[in-house]
Scaffold this motif. Sequence first.
Motif, PDB file in Angstrom:
ATOM      1  N   GLN A  36      -6.181   1.446   2.762  1.00 58.38           N
ATOM      2  CA  GLN A  36      -6.903   1.509   1.494  1.00 58.38           C
ATOM      3  C   GLN A  36      -7.671   2.816   1.364  1.00 58.38           C
ATOM      4  OE1 GLN A  36      -9.299  -2.031   1.833  1.00 58.38           O
ATOM      5  NE2 GLN A  36      -7.859  -3.283   0.681  1.00 58.38           N
ATOM      6  N   VAL A  94      -4.342  -2.034  -7.113  1.00 60.91           N
ATOM      7  CA  VAL A  94      -5.244  -1.861  -5.970  1.00 60.91           C
ATOM      8  C   VAL A  94      -6.466  -2.752  -6.139  1.00 60.91           C
ATOM      9  CG1 VAL A  94      -4.489   0.535  -5.713  1.00 60.91           C
ATOM     10  CG2 VAL A  94      -6.603   0.045  -6.951  1.00 60.91           C
ATOM     11  N   TYR A 116       0.871  -1.179   0.000  1.00 58.39           N
ATOM     12  CA  TYR A 116       0.000   0.000   0.000  1.00 58.39           C
ATOM     13  C   TYR A 116       0.906   1.227   0.000  1.00 58.39           C
ATOM     14  CZ  TYR A 116      -3.397  -3.500   1.508  1.00 58.39           C
ATOM     15  OH  TYR A 116      -4.177  -4.631   1.584  1.00 58.39           O
TER      16      TYR A 116
END
Length: 629
Positions: free
Chosen positions: A211, A319, A143
């Motif tokens: 996220q 993603v 991430y």
Amino acid sequence: MNVSRKPQSFLQDSDRLEARLKEIPPKPGVYLMRDGTDSILYIGKSKKLRSRVRSYFRDSQRLSDRITMMVRQVTEIEFIVTDTEVEALALEANLIKQHQPYYNVLLKDDKKYPYVCITWSEDYPRIFITRKRRLKNSRDRHYGPYVDTRLLRQTLYLVKRIFPLRQRPQPLFKDRPCLNYDIGRCPGVCQNLVSPEDYRKIVEKVAMVFQGRSGELMQILQAQMEKAAQELNFELAAEVRDRLQGLDSLHADQKVSLPDDTVSRDAIALAQDDRHCCIQLFQVRAGKLVGRLGYFAETPSGTPPEILQRVLEEHYLQVDPVEIPTDILVQYELAEGEILAQWLTERKGRKVSIVSPQRQSKAYLIEMVERNAGYELERTQKQRDRDTLSLQDLAEILDLAEIPKRIEGYDISHIQGSNAVASQVVFIDGVPAKQHYRHYKIKNPEVRIGRSDDFASLAEVIGRRFRKYLENPNLPRQEDPDFPDLVMIDGGKGQLSAVVAVLQGNRENPLWEELKVVSLAKQREEIFLPGESSPLDTEPEQPGVQLLRRVRDEAHRFAVSFHRQQRLKQGRRSRLDEIPGLGFERQKQLLAHFHSIDYIREASLEQLQAVSGIGSHLAQEIYAYFHPS
């Protein structure tokens, strides 16, 4: 004898070009352009392959200097037909990521910005910060990259206090959890007190923070708290309430003023100079800035819209669909923005729009992103200028014909000769290039516990590093990118003399005449040259001297860390290794039963025989080892 000939470029063979263009269908797909060595120069996509490829070879078509140079080298064109433009976009993004063609827009992986990695491939996933993008398992996930390192570390610190997560990389005790379990910060992973399924559910909630889905997570926790309260489970309700308050504090100071603050959106902009391009992507969720991602690219690699498009393709390719926002703001109109939006819409399952705002609050958000990209570019420029000044000053100090591009530094680390190791660090353009670092274990039998010899150790390491040049004096050096422009030895005249003696090798063609070698003495930061009894006349605060000090300090740090690692490894190899017939598994059984070597030493023969897998003969060997009398 057959001699293979490289095929001519298409510009030199118009008949072959025309024949190849006729073979390319007017359908959506991806094209790959190759040169005479069969290397891929460029990968592109198009709604009509034939028209797009033909446009590169039209005299009337205005191409950039970069693409013009690429077209001159094309000797073969491959193509892959897809059903739709959206499929072509996804395939192109994957192929570029796989092959990294020279003439495509490539984002630099200079480890400048950190990522958060979650190892989903493990039963109990780990969460940690890393600057390495390479994954050991395809199921793991990165991430980022995040621009604000301090904020990222603070966020991870708070997350580990909001949610019960594994706090230590290794267990503190063998038979019981540590204090973190007792105070509720760890669910007892080391003793398997939580199932992999339940622990994964906790980590999934943590992943929502990275996220950009903190708002969604807070809604889930709010529902859990209310349900626990209705069921009169007030202890659980209080735990969830504390997590909600912790999450609310994460982004409390990151409010972004937008009229429709319920919409999830990303905003991307760049700033560039003649060499570098800094790109920043702001993630705004429910009116709060939850993420600042940063990327770097070379300015000549493409136009600003092309660079923005490449960043968006690479980012959204890795993603999860749930992380894709419904609104993407871009600094410039993208030539293939509609195709990108359609691809993202299909991935997300909801309409995604890509717009270049010109007024009001959305345009202000883009200006803010561009302004921050400019600040980061300015900071990078200043650092680059400092590095250039240091290299120029160093070249002047050492009377080098050119600025040294590759500098190697060497150091030795040991304690009274034990676990003697050496380090090789590499600086390229004045910046550490850690992918080229190397460790050495000293093999000289004369270097042992109680007897150290830094001169011999450095001579051994340099001999191993330049062995191929010493054994083959005619081997070309200038064409080798790994051949250093400067070698720095941590030490004084004695260490330097030992190294030069090795490099002289072949008397008719001594290597040290081509290789610039210096040493840097710690006490007064003095620079010594081979054959000179006095140090150079320099000041410790000169930029060039400071650069050598950075190389020296990095070599020292790297050597000490490896020495410490070897010492710990040897310490873990307990005295049990010296007992005949006692293998690794039985050592584990002994330690699991007695918990320490001290208790094993004090155990009687009967107590040793009581351990599973330890027979009478082996018990006698163990007892005799600890009681030789």
